[in-house]
Motif scaffolding. Structure first.
Motif, PDB file in Angstrom:
ATOM      1  N   GLU A 246       0.812  -0.586  -0.002  1.00 14.75           N
ATOM      2  CA  GLU A 246       0.189   0.348   0.388  1.00 14.75           C
ATOM      3  C   GLU A 246       1.231   1.130   0.145  1.00 14.75           C
ATOM      4  OE1 GLU A 246      -4.083   1.883   2.292  1.00 14.75           O
ATOM      5  OE2 GLU A 246      -2.850   0.388   3.060  1.00 14.75           O
ATOM      6  N   GLU A 247       0.236   2.053  -1.194  1.00  7.56           N
ATOM      7  CA  GLU A 247       0.896   3.564  -0.870  1.00  7.56           C
ATOM      8  C   GLU A 247       0.225   4.426   0.082  1.00  7.56           C
ATOM      9  OE1 GLU A 247       3.119   5.661  -4.471  1.00  7.56           O
ATOM     10  OE2 GLU A 247       0.770   6.729  -4.130  1.00  7.56           O
ATOM     11  N   ILE A 248       0.784   5.200   0.932  1.00  9.10           N
ATOM     12  CA  ILE A 248       0.476   5.572   2.151  1.00  9.10           C
ATOM     13  C   ILE A 248       0.894   7.346   2.375  1.00  9.10           C
ATOM     14  CG2 ILE A 248       0.174   3.693   3.675  1.00  9.10           C
ATOM     15  CD1 ILE A 248       3.162   4.857   5.494  1.00  9.10           C
ATOM     16  N   THR A 249       0.708   7.687   2.510  1.00 11.54           N
ATOM     17  CA  THR A 249       0.473   9.352   2.605  1.00 11.54           C
ATOM     18  C   THR A 249       1.293   9.533   4.052  1.00 11.54           C
ATOM     19  OG1 THR A 249      -0.284  10.059   0.553  1.00 11.54           O
ATOM     20  CG2 THR A 249       0.292  12.228   2.128  1.00 11.54           C
ATOM     21  N   ILE A 250       2.892  10.221   4.152  1.00  9.78           N
ATOM     22  CA  ILE A 250       2.580  10.582   5.624  1.00  9.78           C
ATOM     23  C   ILE A 250       2.510  12.197   5.576  1.00  9.78           C
ATOM     24  CG2 ILE A 250       4.540  10.740   7.495  1.00  9.78           C
ATOM     25  CD1 ILE A 250       5.910   8.340   5.907  1.00  9.78           C
ATOM     26  N   LYS A 251       2.575  12.238   6.667  1.00  9.49           N
ATOM     27  CA  LYS A 251       1.701  14.837   6.561  1.00  9.49           C
ATOM     28  C   LYS A 251       2.542  14.746   7.707  1.00  9.49           C
ATOM     29  CE  LYS A 251      -2.375  17.813   6.466  1.00  9.49           C
ATOM     30  NZ  LYS A 251      -3.732  17.463   5.966  1.00  9.49           N
ATOM     31  N   ILE A 252       2.571  15.783   8.177  1.00  9.70           N
ATOM     32  CA  ILE A 252       3.211  16.233   9.399  1.00  9.70           C
ATOM     33  C   ILE A 252       2.826  18.141   9.090  1.00  9.70           C
ATOM     34  CG2 ILE A 252       5.379  16.987  10.580  1.00  9.70           C
ATOM     35  CD1 ILE A 252       4.830  13.837   9.976  1.00  9.70           C
ATOM     36  N   THR A 253       1.755  18.143  10.047  1.00  7.82           N
ATOM     37  CA  THR A 253       1.352  19.727  10.569  1.00  7.82           C
ATOM     38  C   THR A 253       2.065  20.194  11.778  1.00  7.82           C
ATOM     39  OG1 THR A 253      -0.177  18.721   9.575  1.00  7.82           O
ATOM     40  CG2 THR A 253      -0.653  20.765  10.556  1.00  7.82           C
ATOM     41  N   VAL A 254       2.309  21.642  11.710  1.00 13.01           N
ATOM     42  CA  VAL A 254       2.874  22.078  12.625  1.00 13.01           C
ATOM     43  C   VAL A 254       1.950  22.886  13.682  1.00 13.01           C
ATOM     44  CG1 VAL A 254       4.366  24.592  13.288  1.00 13.01           C
ATOM     45  CG2 VAL A 254       5.300  22.848  11.625  1.00 13.01           C
ATOM     46  N   LYS A 255       1.783  22.440  14.040  1.00 13.39           N
ATOM     47  CA  LYS A 255       0.556  22.587  15.256  1.00 13.39           C
ATOM     48  C   LYS A 255       0.828  23.624  16.467  1.00 13.39           C
ATOM     49  CE  LYS A 255      -2.738  20.253  18.251  1.00 13.39           C
ATOM     50  NZ  LYS A 255      -3.095  19.336  18.776  1.00 13.39           N
ATOM     51  N   GLU A 256       2.180  24.083  17.005  1.00 11.26           N
ATOM     52  CA  GLU A 256       3.028  25.288  18.228  1.00 11.26           C
ATOM     53  C   GLU A 256       4.264  25.217  18.065  1.00 11.26           C
ATOM     54  OE1 GLU A 256       2.064  25.335  22.485  1.00 11.26           O
ATOM     55  OE2 GLU A 256       1.086  23.896  21.963  1.00 11.26           O
ATOM     56  N   LYS A 257       4.484  26.066  18.276  1.00 12.15           N
ATOM     57  CA  LYS A 257       6.192  27.047  18.043  1.00 12.15           C
ATOM     58  C   LYS A 257       6.247  27.247  19.752  1.00 12.15           C
ATOM     59  CE  LYS A 257       8.797  28.350  14.770  1.00 12.15           C
ATOM     60  NZ  LYS A 257       9.298  29.438  13.995  1.00 12.15           N
ATOM     61  N   ILE A 258       6.782  26.295  20.573  1.00 11.55           N
ATOM     62  CA  ILE A 258       7.503  26.497  21.738  1.00 11.55           C
ATOM     63  C   ILE A 258       8.574  27.015  21.459  1.00 11.55           C
ATOM     64  CG2 ILE A 258       8.012  26.112  24.357  1.00 11.55           C
ATOM     65  CD1 ILE A 258       5.961  23.536  23.301  1.00 11.55           C
ATOM     66  N   GLU A 259       9.093  28.666  21.260  1.00  9.37           N
ATOM     67  CA  GLU A 259      10.771  29.312  20.824  1.00  9.37           C
ATOM     68  C   GLU A 259      11.226  29.213  21.981  1.00  9.37           C
ATOM     69  OE1 GLU A 259      10.677  31.099  17.969  1.00  9.37           O
ATOM     70  OE2 GLU A 259       8.764  30.750  17.148  1.00  9.37           O
TER      71      GLU A 259
ATOM     72  N   PHE B 248      14.451  21.448  18.588  1.00  9.56           N
ATOM     73  CA  PHE B 248      14.729  21.375  16.923  1.00  9.56           C
ATOM     74  C   PHE B 248      15.905  22.815  16.990  1.00  9.56           C
ATOM     75  CE2 PHE B 248      14.384  23.042  12.588  1.00  9.56           C
ATOM     76  CZ  PHE B 248      15.606  21.701  11.633  1.00  9.56           C
ATOM     77  N   LYS B 249      16.909  23.125  17.261  1.00  4.91           N
ATOM     78  CA  LYS B 249      17.738  23.991  17.252  1.00  4.91           C
ATOM     79  C   LYS B 249      18.546  24.461  16.198  1.00  4.91           C
ATOM     80  CE  LYS B 249      18.575  24.008  22.309  1.00  4.91           C
ATOM     81  NZ  LYS B 249      19.017  24.701  23.074  1.00  4.91           N
ATOM     82  N   ASN B 250      18.330  23.796  15.032  1.00  2.00           N
ATOM     83  CA  ASN B 250      19.028  24.359  13.934  1.00  2.00           C
ATOM     84  C   ASN B 250      18.299  25.384  13.785  1.00  2.00           C
ATOM     85  OD1 ASN B 250      20.082  21.993  13.752  1.00  2.00           O
ATOM     86  ND2 ASN B 250      19.268  21.267  12.223  1.00  2.00           N
TER      87      ASN B 250
ATOM     88  N   SER C 287      12.768  26.304  21.983  1.00  2.00           N
ATOM     89  CA  SER C 287      12.888  25.283  20.128  1.00  2.00           C
ATOM     90  C   SER C 287      12.227  24.085  20.552  1.00  2.00           C
ATOM     91  CB  SER C 287      14.859  25.107  19.845  1.00  2.00           C
ATOM     92  OG  SER C 287      15.297  26.750  20.449  1.00  2.00           O
ATOM     93  N   ARG C 288      11.054  24.166  20.625  1.00  2.00           N
ATOM     94  CA  ARG C 288       9.781  22.879  20.250  1.00  2.00           C
ATOM     95  C   ARG C 288       9.613  23.422  19.691  1.00  2.00           C
ATOM     96  NH1 ARG C 288      10.305  21.005  26.401  1.00  2.00           N
ATOM     97  NH2 ARG C 288      12.779  20.565  27.250  1.00  2.00           N
TER      98      ARG C 288
END
Length: 135
Positions: free
Chosen positions: A92-105, A133-135, A108-109
């Motif tokens: 099966e071909e799947i679609t992975i979807k990532i959505t930014v729900k909140e930024k914790i400035e 994510f600290k980049n 860096s989360r």
């Protein structure tokens, strides 16, 4: 990608095909050799009617996207909540979807919605991840 380039509501989608080799390799690595994943005859007598991928294999694919694609290298997985809603079948071909729900400035989360859709467009896996994510 840099943290300040990530926007609230930003969406990242990618397709992947679930193969028998992936499922069999995952079973070997983890020791989870449940016949619903490996034995077509056994699986045919279950509610699924054919072999399905391990649920945690699908979460591993989410992890790979987070660490390698979006947000990308340097991402540290801190938490994952997951609901398995539909089976994911072999080939099966799947679609992975990532959505930014909140930024914790301050830390860096990112709080991310993590979803996998099956070929029919139904949500098979629904969840939320907290990453550093600290980049």
């Amino acid at each position: 990608m840099k943290y300040d380039e990530i926007k609230l509501g930003q969406i990242y989608e990618v397709k992947r095909k679930i193969t028998a080799h992936m499922v069999e390799t995952f079973a070997e690595i983890t020791g989870d050799k449940n016949p619903v994943h490996l034995d077509e005859e056994y699986a045919s007598k279950t509610i699924f009617k054919k072999r399905i991928a391990h649920g945690i294999l699908s979460v591993g694919l989410i992890s790979a996207v987070l660490g390698m694609e979006f947000p990308g290298p340097g991402t540290i997985y801190m938490k994952q909540d997951t609901k398995f809603l539909k089976p994911i079948y072999i080939d099966e071909e799947i679609t992975i979807k990532i959505t930014v729900k909140e930024k914790i400035e301050a830390k860096s989360r990112l709080l991310l919605t993590t979803q996998i859709f099956n070929e029919n467009g139904d949500i098979a896996v629904d969840g939320e991840a907290l990453v550093l994510f600290k980049n």
